[in-house]
Structure formats: C-alpha cells, structure tokens
Design a protein around this motif. Structure first.
Motif, PDB file in Angstrom:
ATOM      1  N   THR A  56      -1.507   8.713   0.568  1.00  0.00           N
ATOM      2  CA  THR A  56      -0.103   8.900   0.190  1.00  0.00           C
ATOM      3  C   THR A  56       0.374   7.799  -0.757  1.00  0.00           C
ATOM      4  O   THR A  56       1.097   8.064  -1.714  1.00  0.00           O
ATOM      5  N   LYS A  60       1.494   8.157  -4.891  1.00  0.00           N
ATOM      6  CA  LYS A  60       2.731   7.588  -5.426  1.00  0.00           C
ATOM      7  C   LYS A  60       2.451   6.652  -6.587  1.00  0.00           C
ATOM      8  O   LYS A  60       3.129   6.685  -7.605  1.00  0.00           O
ATOM      9  N   ASN A  63       1.406   8.523  -9.773  1.00  0.00           N
ATOM     10  CA  ASN A  63       2.512   9.212 -10.427  1.00  0.00           C
ATOM     11  C   ASN A  63       3.426   8.296 -11.214  1.00  0.00           C
ATOM     12  O   ASN A  63       4.281   8.757 -11.954  1.00  0.00           O
ATOM     13  N   GLN A  64       3.267   7.005 -11.050  1.00  0.00           N
ATOM     14  CA  GLN A  64       4.151   6.055 -11.754  1.00  0.00           C
ATOM     15  C   GLN A  64       3.765   5.902 -13.199  1.00  0.00           C
ATOM     16  O   GLN A  64       2.710   5.998 -13.637  1.00  0.00           O
TER      17      GLN A  64
END
Length: 64
Positions: A56, A60, A63-64
């Motif tokens: 997880t 994240k 995706n940055q």
C-alpha cells in the motif's frame, strides 16, 4: 514477480501496480524509456527504489 491487487480503486491505481516489483524484500518502480530518449539517457529502463516492503505504501509512492 507479479503483484496482483484486487480492489475497486480507480484505474490509475491498478495500472501503477504494473510497474511495481519486489527485489530483496523491497518494492521498486520501473518504467521503460521511450526510444527517442534512449540515446540521451543511455538507458532502456528507469528504476527507483520505493524504500518500503508494504504494498500500500509502495503504490502511494509510485503515484507521486
């Protein structure tokens, strides 16, 4: 190693996991370099460690 995510999350969530893989208990992000940049960068792929062993968190960070 293939990572499968079963979720009802948006499409960007699922497509990002396609570029995440595990190496030595750590997640990495890898993308192919477009052919017109290969001569400039002298690399066919770009790899970067996501510095986590949790999927997880890796998603994240990817995706940055």
């Amino acid at each position: 190693m293939e990572v499968r995510v079963f979720s009802t999350a948006p499409l960007t969530f699922k497509t990002t996991t396609k570029y995440i893989y595990v190496h030595r208990n750590q997640f990495w992000y890898q993308r192919a370099v477009p052919s017109f940049f290969v001569k400039i960068l002298k690399k066919k792929t770009l790899k970067t460690p996501l510095k986590t062993n949790k999927l997880t968190v890796a998603i994240k960070r990817a995706n940055q």
